[in-house]
Design a protein around this motif. Structure first.
Motif, PDB file in Angstrom:
ATOM      1  N   SER A 101     -29.709  48.757  57.582  1.00 33.71           N
ATOM      2  CA  SER A 101     -30.958  49.235  58.200  1.00 33.71           C
ATOM      3  C   SER A 101     -31.413  48.235  59.254  1.00 33.71           C
ATOM      4  CB  SER A 101     -32.068  49.404  57.147  1.00 33.71           C
ATOM      5  OG  SER A 101     -32.530  48.140  56.725  1.00 33.71           O
ATOM      6  N   GLY A 102     -32.328  48.690  60.115  1.00 32.90           N
ATOM      7  CA  GLY A 102     -32.933  47.787  61.085  1.00 32.90           C
ATOM      8  C   GLY A 102     -33.760  46.719  60.383  1.00 32.90           C
ATOM      9  N   TYR A 103     -34.347  47.096  59.275  1.00 35.93           N
ATOM     10  CA  TYR A 103     -35.139  46.149  58.482  1.00 35.93           C
ATOM     11  C   TYR A 103     -34.251  44.964  58.058  1.00 35.93           C
ATOM     12  CZ  TYR A 103     -39.151  45.200  55.440  1.00 35.93           C
ATOM     13  OH  TYR A 103     -40.275  44.664  54.869  1.00 35.93           O
ATOM     14  N   HIS A 104     -33.057  45.283  57.559  1.00 38.34           N
ATOM     15  CA  HIS A 104     -32.134  44.227  57.146  1.00 38.34           C
ATOM     16  C   HIS A 104     -31.649  43.397  58.331  1.00 38.34           C
ATOM     17  CE1 HIS A 104     -31.996  45.835  53.131  1.00 38.34           C
ATOM     18  NE2 HIS A 104     -31.245  44.819  52.781  1.00 38.34           N
ATOM     19  N   VAL A 168     -40.303  38.853  69.256  1.00 40.50           N
ATOM     20  CA  VAL A 168     -41.065  39.921  69.927  1.00 40.50           C
ATOM     21  C   VAL A 168     -40.367  41.265  69.701  1.00 40.50           C
ATOM     22  CG1 VAL A 168     -41.922  38.414  71.782  1.00 40.50           C
ATOM     23  CG2 VAL A 168     -39.807  39.702  72.136  1.00 40.50           C
ATOM     24  N   GLU A 169     -41.090  42.336  69.995  1.00 33.64           N
ATOM     25  CA  GLU A 169     -40.460  43.648  70.132  1.00 33.64           C
ATOM     26  C   GLU A 169     -40.400  43.936  71.626  1.00 33.64           C
ATOM     27  OE1 GLU A 169     -42.138  46.866  67.720  1.00 33.64           O
ATOM     28  OE2 GLU A 169     -42.895  45.349  66.356  1.00 33.64           O
ATOM     29  N   THR A 170     -39.338  44.551  72.087  1.00 37.54           N
ATOM     30  CA  THR A 170     -39.271  44.833  73.531  1.00 37.54           C
ATOM     31  C   THR A 170     -40.283  45.922  73.890  1.00 37.54           C
ATOM     32  OG1 THR A 170     -37.449  46.391  73.253  1.00 37.54           O
ATOM     33  CG2 THR A 170     -36.863  44.108  73.766  1.00 37.54           C
ATOM     34  N   ALA A 197     -35.455  39.496  70.264  1.00 37.92           N
ATOM     35  CA  ALA A 197     -36.214  40.649  70.759  1.00 37.92           C
ATOM     36  C   ALA A 197     -35.732  41.914  70.051  1.00 37.92           C
ATOM     37  CB  ALA A 197     -36.031  40.771  72.269  1.00 37.92           C
ATOM     38  N   ASP A 198     -36.662  42.576  69.377  1.00 34.10           N
ATOM     39  CA  ASP A 198     -36.335  43.776  68.614  1.00 34.10           C
ATOM     40  C   ASP A 198     -36.395  44.994  69.546  1.00 34.10           C
ATOM     41  OD1 ASP A 198     -36.251  45.947  66.921  1.00 34.10           O
ATOM     42  OD2 ASP A 198     -37.719  45.171  65.494  1.00 34.10           O
ATOM     43  N   GLU A 199     -35.230  45.597  69.766  1.00 38.71           N
ATOM     44  CA  GLU A 199     -35.112  46.748  70.679  1.00 38.71           C
ATOM     45  C   GLU A 199     -35.206  48.091  69.934  1.00 38.71           C
ATOM     46  OE1 GLU A 199     -34.947  46.969  74.015  1.00 38.71           O
ATOM     47  OE2 GLU A 199     -33.353  45.693  74.848  1.00 38.71           O
ATOM     48  N   ALA A 200     -35.811  48.090  68.733  1.00 40.05           N
ATOM     49  CA  ALA A 200     -35.869  49.329  67.933  1.00 40.05           C
ATOM     50  C   ALA A 200     -36.390  50.504  68.755  1.00 40.05           C
ATOM     51  CB  ALA A 200     -36.737  49.116  66.697  1.00 40.05           C
ATOM     52  N   HIS A 201     -37.429  50.256  69.566  1.00 41.28           N
ATOM     53  CA  HIS A 201     -38.035  51.344  70.351  1.00 41.28           C
ATOM     54  C   HIS A 201     -37.661  51.269  71.827  1.00 41.28           C
ATOM     55  CE1 HIS A 201     -40.420  52.589  66.877  1.00 41.28           C
ATOM     56  NE2 HIS A 201     -40.420  51.288  66.606  1.00 41.28           N
ATOM     57  N   GLY A 202     -36.716  50.381  72.141  1.00 44.21           N
ATOM     58  CA  GLY A 202     -36.271  50.240  73.526  1.00 44.21           C
ATOM     59  C   GLY A 202     -34.934  50.932  73.773  1.00 44.21           C
ATOM     60  N   GLY A 229     -31.773  45.846  66.702  1.00 46.05           N
ATOM     61  CA  GLY A 229     -32.040  47.263  66.950  1.00 46.05           C
ATOM     62  C   GLY A 229     -31.851  48.075  65.696  1.00 46.05           C
ATOM     63  N   THR A 230     -32.131  49.338  65.816  1.00 44.55           N
ATOM     64  CA  THR A 230     -31.933  50.248  64.695  1.00 44.55           C
ATOM     65  C   THR A 230     -31.129  51.456  65.171  1.00 44.55           C
ATOM     66  OG1 THR A 230     -33.030  51.674  63.094  1.00 44.55           O
ATOM     67  CG2 THR A 230     -34.220  51.281  65.126  1.00 44.55           C
ATOM     68  N   LEU A 231     -30.393  52.039  64.239  1.00 43.26           N
ATOM     69  CA  LEU A 231     -29.642  53.264  64.553  1.00 43.26           C
ATOM     70  C   LEU A 231     -30.451  54.489  64.132  1.00 43.26           C
ATOM     71  CD1 LEU A 231     -26.213  51.979  63.163  1.00 43.26           C
ATOM     72  CD2 LEU A 231     -27.092  51.824  65.505  1.00 43.26           C
ATOM     73  N   SER A 232     -31.677  54.250  63.626  1.00 45.01           N
ATOM     74  CA  SER A 232     -32.444  55.331  63.002  1.00 45.01           C
ATOM     75  C   SER A 232     -33.437  55.997  63.948  1.00 45.01           C
ATOM     76  CB  SER A 232     -33.216  54.775  61.800  1.00 45.01           C
ATOM     77  OG  SER A 232     -34.242  53.905  62.245  1.00 45.01           O
ATOM     78  N   LYS A 233     -33.535  55.516  65.180  1.00 46.11           N
ATOM     79  CA  LYS A 233     -34.528  56.110  66.086  1.00 46.11           C
ATOM     80  C   LYS A 233     -33.784  56.901  67.176  1.00 46.11           C
ATOM     81  CE  LYS A 233     -37.699  52.499  64.662  1.00 46.11           C
ATOM     82  NZ  LYS A 233     -38.146  53.165  63.439  1.00 46.11           N
ATOM     83  N   SER A 234     -33.560  56.313  68.353  1.00 45.89           N
ATOM     84  CA  SER A 234     -32.881  57.082  69.407  1.00 45.89           C
ATOM     85  C   SER A 234     -31.497  57.553  68.991  1.00 45.89           C
ATOM     86  CB  SER A 234     -32.751  56.237  70.675  1.00 45.89           C
ATOM     87  OG  SER A 234     -34.003  56.083  71.270  1.00 45.89           O
TER      88      SER A 234
END
Ligand code: PLP
Length: 380
Positions: A101-104, A168-170, A197-202, A229-234
């Motif tokens: 997960s992105g959390y991990h 930071v988050e991007t 830099a967390d690209e979860a929403h980028g 990053g996460t694979l769970s959003k975009s």
């Protein structure tokens, strides 16, 4: 039942939450009247894309339903390697490591890159996974006001610790604004620190073809910059990733406890994410489409500026007003999100709306109409 018993304590906690309007309830989104979703993070509509679903199914058939063990035991599969190499090539980083997960991913990168002689400088609006990562790291933590570059520089310059990380988050998950990543990367270089830099929403939303904000600023080859990053959003699937130099990847494989002591990413999630990435590469206009829709929604919400990505943030007078707006929107066929303390570090309750590339112009028009009705300070 004594007042100090466990059931009494739970009941008291529940009553306290209820009184403050802060009770959270789980609702099954696949039941009842279908609502137009402006709350989820499937920005590109790929979670139900036939190619993405087929990629997940094919991977489950080929590799099984689970990875069966930690990556370091027998849980590394060729689909993990393929996903890592493809993600690294897409984002412009030299290497990638995928997580369940992105959390991990966030827990891992901070825990493994910090030690007791590290100062962690964390933006006040960082995601909960990064906050928990700071606790896990046992480093000294300084929280700086949101996007306050001067405060970051001061913390780095005055530190007694040998090493430093800046978190930071991007694109911020609740506020929806962008971090000044170019300036922060320059500060990191100047002060011998690492920018995480967390690209979860980028990813999938900003940067060339959705390659993220770090790629947009040409920062992906810099040794002092690490992306997550996460694979769970975009990417419409499940899982997380860390992007950086091969030495960072190698260090995490050896030192990141949430990576080492966790079963490898499920094959179906890896296959779905790989297929999603191929869709994004074949349709580089998708990120522009989602941002154009975000700009239209921002106008309907009475926000002055278009958001930096797909997330719109609307401050509300309090948690009850936020919940009432969510209920009114649902009554008009629209699902919107809301964030209340303790999920908002400044104590301000907010509506959180997300734009989606796949919404039709009719759906967008409906959303705009309903938002004009419910937004504080906008006319109907
Ligand atoms: C900024 C940010 N980072 C990390 C995560 C965690 O990602 P995942 O859902 O893959 O665990 C989220 C998800 O909500 C997020 O918004």
């Amino acid at each position: 039942m004594s007042s100090s018993s466990f059931p009494a304590w739970l009941a008291a906690q529940a009553a306290q939450r209820e009184e403050r309007g802060l009770t959270r309830r789980l609702a099954e989104s696949d039941r009842g009247e279908p609502l137009l979703d402006l709350a989820g993070n499937d920005y590109l509509g790929l979670a139900r894309d036939p190619c993405v679903v087929a990629g997940a199914v094919a991977a489950a058939h080929a590799y099984g339903a689970g990875a069966s063990a930690s990556r370091l035991v027998s849980g590394t599969l060729s689909i993990h390697t393929e996903l890592e190499q493809t993600m690294a090539a897409f984002t412009g980083f030299a290497s990638a490591l995928v997580f369940s997960s992105g959390y991990h991913a966030n827990l891992s990168v901070v825990q493994a890159l910090a030690d007791r002689d590290t100062l962690v400088v964390s933006d006040a609006h960082i995601h909960a996974s990064m906050i928990d990562a700071c606790r896990l790291a046992r480093a000294t933590v300084t929280v700086t006001p949101h996007n306050d570059v001067a405060a970051v520089e001061e913390a780095l310059a005055r530190r007694a610790q040998r090493r430093a990380l800046v978190l930071v988050e991007t694109i911020y998950s609740v506020l929806g604004d962008a971090a000044p990543v170019a300036t922060l990367a320059a500060l990191a270089a100047k002060h011998d620190a690492v920018l995480i830099a967390d690209e979860a929403h980028g990813l999938g939303v900003v940067g060339p073809g959705g390659r993220g904000l770090l790629a947009a600023h040409g920062l992906t080859g810099r040794p002092e910059v690490v992306g997550t990053g996460t694979l769970s959003k975009s990417f419409g699937s499940q899982g997380g990733l860390v992007l950086g130099a091969p030495a960072v990847r190698e260090h995490l494989v050896n030192r990141a406890r949430p990576f080492i002591y966790d079963t490898g990413l499920a094959p179906a999630a890896a296959g779905g994410a790989l297929a999603a990435l191929r869709v994004v590469q074949a349709a580089p206009e998708l990120p522009d489409r989602v941002r154009a829709k975000a700009a239209a929604l921002a106008g309907a919400c009475g926000l002055d500026d278009p958001p930096a990505g797909a997330v719109l943030s609307v401050p509300m007078p309090g948690p009850r007003e936020a919940l009432a707006a969510v209920a009114t929107a649902a009554g008009h066929g629209l699902r919107i999100g809301c964030f209340r303390p303790p999920s908002t570090p400044d104590g301000i309750s907010r509506l959180r709306l997300t734009a989606h590339a796949h919404h039709t112009s009719e759906e967008l028009a409906l959303a705009v109409k309903v938002l004009r009705l419910i937004m504080p300070g906008t006319c109907g």
